[in-house]
Design an enzyme around this catalytic site. Structure first.
Site, PDB file in Angstrom:
ATOM      1  N   ASP A  48       0.940  -7.380  -1.995  1.00  0.00           N
ATOM      2  CA  ASP A  48      -0.175  -6.919  -2.819  1.00  0.00           C
ATOM      3  C   ASP A  48       0.258  -6.788  -4.279  1.00  0.00           C
ATOM      4  O   ASP A  48      -0.437  -7.233  -5.198  1.00  0.00           O
ATOM      5  CB  ASP A  48      -0.676  -5.573  -2.285  1.00  0.00           C
ATOM      6  N   GLU A 120      -1.221 -12.043   1.474  1.00  0.00           N
ATOM      7  CA  GLU A 120      -0.328 -11.174   0.704  1.00  0.00           C
ATOM      8  C   GLU A 120       1.036 -11.057   1.377  1.00  0.00           C
ATOM      9  O   GLU A 120       2.081 -11.096   0.707  1.00  0.00           O
ATOM     10  CB  GLU A 120      -0.971  -9.798   0.525  1.00  0.00           C
TER      11      GLU A 120
END
Length: 223
Positions: A48, A120
């Site tokens: 992220d 991610e």
């Protein structure tokens, strides 16, 4: 998964040294619990931040004259769940995700949240084994290929065109404001090197500017 690794090596030229960490990145928590230091959730957590950094740097360099607010809007667009899941599908990560039986039956491979998290985690698995330049080049290639200027608003597209053709940025001028306070209409003109290239009307200045930019793009395309 071997076809994915082969694609990363042959098509993108990435030096994949750790195939296992990529497998972990593609193993959703519904499939199996990982208590090891490296697991899907931890990779997703790291990924992220890495994705945010890569997108921020990409936009910072691609739009040198954009203000922070506009860059933030573009970043929010690119890192949205919808668009990261879109990138996951383009890389065909959905074909390699390991899911628990429940998620598999519930069409987990099509869920944007799972695809976004997987993308991610996947980026984190690359970050942990590649030099940053290689990762940056790979990521920028994805953005350039799958999010061309057509995805951006008309003002952004016009700015790209004018900077490339004329080395200037468009100037927006409010020409007229009419109507009562609760129902105003704005007319804006966009000028390039002092020449009026487009007119736009709208219920807000931004809406009028976008319409003016659209007309200018069409006009420049005809010249």
């Amino acid at each position: 998964m071997k076809s994915l690794i082969r694609k990363l090596r042959e098509e993108f030229g990435l030096e994949i040294r750790d195939e296992e960490i990529i497998r972990v990145a593609l193993t959703h928590t519904s499939f199996r619990e990982y208590n090891a230091p490296i697991n899907f959730e931890r990779l997703e957590f790291l990924g992220d931040s890495v994705v945010n950094l890569l997108v921020s740097e990409y936009l910072f360099k691609k739009y040198p004259n954009e203000k922070e607010g506009e860059l933030s809007k573009k970043r929010s667009y690119l890192i949205s769940e919808k668009n990261l899941s879109y990138l996951a599908k383009k890389l065909k990560l959905n074909e390699f995700i390991l899911l628990g039986r429940g998620e598999e039956l519930d069409k987990g491979r099509e869920k944007e949240r799972i695809l976004c998290d997987t993308f991610e985690a996947f980026i984190a698995s690359l970050y942990l084994q590649l030099d940053f330049n290689s990762l940056r080049n790979f990521f920028n290639l994805l953005l350039d290929e799958y999010f061309p200027s057509e995805f951006l608003d008309t003002k952004t597209k016009l700015q790209e065109i004018t900077q490339e053709k004329f080395k200037v940025t468009p100037e927006y001028v409010l020409l007229e404001e009419r109507g009562p306070e609760h129902d105003k209409e704005f007319e804006v003109g966009v000028y390039i090197k002092g020449k009026l290239m487009g007119l736009g009307k709208g219920k807000s200045k931004k809406e009028a500017e976008k319409e003016a930019a659209r007309e200018a793009i069409e006009r420049l395309g005809e010249e």
